[in-house]
Design a protein around this motif. Structure first.
Motif, PDB file in Angstrom:
ATOM      1  N   CYS A 196       0.746  -1.158  -0.146  1.00  0.00           N
ATOM      2  CA  CYS A 196      -0.161   0.025  -0.563  1.00  0.00           C
ATOM      3  C   CYS A 196       0.808   0.959  -0.187  1.00  0.00           C
ATOM      4  O   CYS A 196       2.195   1.897   0.887  1.00  0.00           O
ATOM      5  N   CYS A 255       0.069   3.138   4.081  1.00  0.00           N
ATOM      6  CA  CYS A 255       0.920   2.305   5.472  1.00  0.00           C
ATOM      7  C   CYS A 255       2.160   1.901   4.350  1.00  0.00           C
ATOM      8  O   CYS A 255       2.904   0.774   5.742  1.00  0.00           O
ATOM      9  N   CYS A 315      -4.470   0.314   1.212  1.00  0.00           N
ATOM     10  CA  CYS A 315      -5.751  -0.551   1.440  1.00  0.00           C
ATOM     11  C   CYS A 315      -6.676  -0.056   0.940  1.00  0.00           C
ATOM     12  O   CYS A 315      -6.662   1.383   1.358  1.00  0.00           O
ATOM     13  N   CYS A 337      -6.821   2.760   3.933  1.00  0.00           N
ATOM     14  CA  CYS A 337      -5.733   3.524   4.146  1.00  0.00           C
ATOM     15  C   CYS A 337      -6.537   5.044   2.973  1.00  0.00           C
ATOM     16  O   CYS A 337      -6.167   6.025   3.697  1.00  0.00           O
TER      17      CYS A 337
HETATM   18 ZN   LIG Z   1      -2.335   0.000   3.362  1.00  0.00          ZN
END
Ligand SMILES: [Zn+2]
Ligand SMILES: [Zn+2]
Length: 361
Positions: free
Chosen positions: A179, A182, A200, A203
């Motif tokens: 991702c 993150c 994600c 996120c």
């Molecule tokens: Zn993420």
């Protein structure tokens, strides 16, 4: 964008900084002087006026701590980040602070200058419409229309190092497994439907609440709001005369007006007064000119037509200025006098608006 999520973000920044300074001071041995490096965490991915808010909050946290802890052993604080814009903003804040030796919220007198009386009078012109800044209400927008869910569990996916190829896409897209927010392997991966970057679900949902654009490439998905004072108005008049280069076309006259006010928390100098502001601009009433007028309207409504900063023309600090969207402030004189004729102008201003995420689409 939700203003409450920004406020929360600012509180996190201030709490984190206060805790770090407190912890470092508690670790001191005897009367040693302390130097520390403070990473500007929490500002990642923000690229517009929210950065100013974060930097204001960070510097305020430092001053507040040092003021409340006069016996602190901290002598040097190195602010570390990898973003030139943050460095510029912080340098600006601290230089200003040093300059006047007061907390940033202290109201200081704005020197009065005698601005030339506004010359263009609109008497006799027909008023077409007026614009106002729209409030930020975009946080309730359903952002799921901006991305598609994708799978990262299919065993058929061919793996090449850290890249995975998704076979279900016609024009096979290479997708990083991690991702972009993150940096971990994605949970509930989604792909933004224009720039194709993947994150994600959780996120990107969180990020879009602060700013509806791709954190990797900056592609703008929703409305982004600028820091233009929100009590300004724009009045659009019809002038029956034509502009050089647009013979036989009438002219839109835009009158921008802002009352004087005080800078808000996300401006460079919160609490400091700025002067009222009045400007005019001209556009041809052609097909192209009318389209540009609609784009300028959106820029104004989203608070992006103006900003508070240093005037390019006078060098004066803390004034309302144009925000990199050029306007023709004169009917004649050509490009050097900010007037017409200028056959490239409408194309250029469209590009400038596009940079702010304001396009015909
Ligand atoms: Zn993420
Ligand atoms: Zn992207």
């Amino acid at each position: 964008m939700s203003s409450s999520s920004l406020e929360l973000h600012l509180i996190y920044i201030q709490t984190a900084i206060k805790n770090v300074l407190q912890t470092v001071d508690n670790m001191k041995r005897r009367s040693e002087e302390i130097s520390l490096a403070l990473p500007m965490i929490g500002t990642g991915g923000l690229t517009d006026w929210r950065l100013q808010s974060c930097c204001n909050a960070a510097s305020e946290a430092i001053w507040t701590y040092l003021k409340a802890n006069s016996h602190s052993h901290i002598r040097h604080i190195h602010l570390v980040n990898d973003n030139a814009e943050i460095t510029r903003i912080l340098r600006d804040i601290f230089q200003r602070h040093e300059h006047r030796e007061g907390p940033p919220s202290k109201v200081r007198d704005v020197p009065r200058t005698h601005s030339k009386e506004f010359e263009y009078h609109t008497k006799g012109l027909k008023l077409k419409e007026t614009w106002k800044v729209q409030k930020m209400t975009d946080s309730s927008v359903d952002i799921s229309k901006y991305f598609d869910k994708i799978s990262n569990s299919s065993k058929d996916n061919e793996k090449r190092g850290k890249l995975k190829i998704y076979g279900d896409d016609e024009e096979q897209t290479f997708v990083s497994e991690n991702c972009g927010i993150c940096m971990c392997e994605m949970t509930d991966p989604v792909r933004l439907n224009r720039c194709k970057h993947t994150f994600c679900l959780e996120c990107i949902t969180g990020f879009f609440q602060t700013k509806p654009s791709c954190p990797v490439c900056g592609f703008v998905y929703g409305k982004i709001y600028g820091d233009q004072p929100d009590d300004g108005t724009a009045s659009i008049y019809i002038d029956p005369t034509s502009l050089p280069g647009y013979d036989e076309k009438q002219t839109y006259v835009i009158i921008y007006e802002f009352p004087k006010g005080k800078q808000k928390s996300f401006h460079p100098d919160p609490g400091v007064e700025y002067e009222g502001f009045k400007r005019r601009a001209f556009l041809p009433i052609s097909k192209d000119g009318t389209e540009v007028l609609q784009l300028l309207k959106r820029a104004f409504e989203q608070g992006m037509a103006f900003t508070i900063g240093t005037s390019r023309t006078t060098g004066k600090e803390g004034v309302i200025t144009w925000n990199d969207i050029h306007h023709k402030t004169s009917k004649t004189g050509g490009p050097t006098k900010f007037g017409y004729p200028d056959s490239e102008y409408l194309t250029r201003v469209r590009e400038e608006l596009g940079c702010k995420g304001i396009t015909d689409e």
